[in-house]
Write an enzyme that holds these catalytic residues in place. Structure first.
Site, short mmCIF file in Angstrom:
data_model
loop_
_atom_site.label_atom_id
_atom_site.label_comp_id
_atom_site.label_asym_id
_atom_site.label_seq_id
_atom_site.Cartn_x
_atom_site.Cartn_y
_atom_site.Cartn_z
N GLY A 59 0.87 -1.18 0.00
CA GLY A 59 0.00 0.00 0.00
C GLY A 59 0.90 1.22 0.00
N GLU A 60 0.56 2.17 0.84
CA GLU A 60 1.36 3.40 0.94
C GLU A 60 2.04 3.38 2.32
OE1 GLU A 60 2.09 5.65 -1.33
OE2 GLU A 60 3.31 6.54 0.27
N CYS A 91 6.09 -5.53 0.26
CA CYS A 91 6.22 -4.24 -0.43
C CYS A 91 6.21 -3.08 0.57
CB CYS A 91 5.16 -4.11 -1.52
SG CYS A 91 5.64 -2.90 -2.76
N ARG A 118 12.58 3.41 -1.64
CA ARG A 118 11.20 3.30 -2.13
C ARG A 118 11.13 3.60 -3.63
NH1 ARG A 118 7.72 7.20 1.35
NH2 ARG A 118 6.08 6.28 0.07
N HIS A 183 4.54 -8.70 -4.35
CA HIS A 183 3.19 -8.99 -3.83
C HIS A 183 2.78 -10.44 -4.07
CE1 HIS A 183 1.73 -4.84 -3.02
NE2 HIS A 183 2.63 -4.51 -3.93
N GLU A 185 0.58 -12.04 -2.61
CA GLU A 185 -0.88 -12.17 -2.41
C GLU A 185 -1.66 -11.86 -3.68
OE1 GLU A 185 1.04 -9.83 -1.45
OE2 GLU A 185 0.08 -7.88 -1.80
N1 GLN Z 1 5.60 2.70 -3.25
C1 GLN Z 1 4.93 2.30 -2.04
C2 GLN Z 1 5.61 2.92 -0.83
O1 GLN Z 1 6.69 3.37 -0.92
C3 GLN Z 1 4.94 0.79 -1.90
C4 GLN Z 1 4.17 0.19 -3.04
C5 GLN Z 1 3.45 -1.08 -2.71
O2 GLN Z 1 3.28 -1.45 -1.55
N2 GLN Z 1 3.00 -1.73 -3.75
O3 GLN Z 1 5.01 2.97 0.21
#
Ligand code: GLN
Length: 209
Positions: A59-60, A91, A118, A183, A185
């Site tokens: 995610g973020e 991730c 990142r 990922h 999942e």
């Molecule tokens: N780019 C996202 C981050 O830096 C990570 C991307 C992802 O989880 N698919 O948080």
């Protein structure tokens, strides 16, 4: 031969918490439930009571990290990690496990002695899929789905690289902490989740609670 997803083994005794503020936590939950595992969405410290392992999804990472700190989940996870509860980050989840995040002061758990960068595959290939092999998972290659993925720039020697892509670690482990830059999942292949659940079984046998 049984298909990957149709093997509910002894995982039925496990309760896995999935950090569920933002990102693709539902996909982890779906995969775990397909394996016969009980799951719980984790947003508060009380959601961690009784869980045997925790997944931090993609995610973020800035958003997830900020909310984990705000609700006390970050501190609770550090305490659980000190008692060797298995934690798996994918991730953004891996970014949050890292001790060093290049060019960033964002909140993180700091449980893995690695430095990550990142969004490190650049604009051209922000997202891509690639096959890779790992001696842990036999002959059949695994599919890596990389979405604005981080790269592991430095890795302390006590961190084990379980799989590499282009000579760089993408699946790593130290003790009960597992991290993937991609990922798992988002595929039908349950091998990496089952590897994590086996870590949880081993921790249960060692009387983690
Ligand atoms: N780019 C996202 C981050 O830096 C990570 C991307 C992802 O989880 N698919 O948080």
């Amino acid at each position: 031969m049984k298909s990957d997803i149709s093997t509910p083994t002894s995982y039925g005794t496990q309760l896995i918490g999935v950090v569920s503020y933002q990102g693709d936590f539902q996909r982890h939950i779906h995969m775990l439930q397909g394996l016969g595992v009980k799951t719980r969405e984790v947003r508060n410290t009380k959601d961690l009571l009784g869980v045997h392992g925790v997944i931090i999804p993609g995610g973020e990472s800035t958003t997830i990290g900020m909310l984990m700190e705000r609700y006390g989940v970050a501190e609770a996870l550090r305490l659980h990690a000190a008692k060797h509860m298995p934690i798996f980050g994918t991730c953004a989840g891996l970014i949050l496990l890292a001790q060093d995040i290049l060019h960033s002061t964002q909140p993180r758990l700091g449980l893995l002695p690695i430095a990550v960068e990142r969004n490190a595959y650049g604009r051209q290939v922000e997202s891509f899929e690639a096959q890779f092999n790992s001696p842990l998972f036999g002959e059949t290659p695994l599919e890596g789905v990389f979405i604005r993925a981080p790269r592991i720039r430095t890795c302390s020697p006590e961190v084990e690289a379980l799989a590499n892509f282009e000579q760089e670690p993408i699946l790593i482990r130290r003790g009960a902490i597992l991290g993937a830059t991609f990922h798992p999942e988002l595929t039908q292949d349950t091998r990496i989740h089952r590897y994590f659940l086996d870590m949880v079984t081993a921790a249960q046998l060692n009387h983690y609670s």
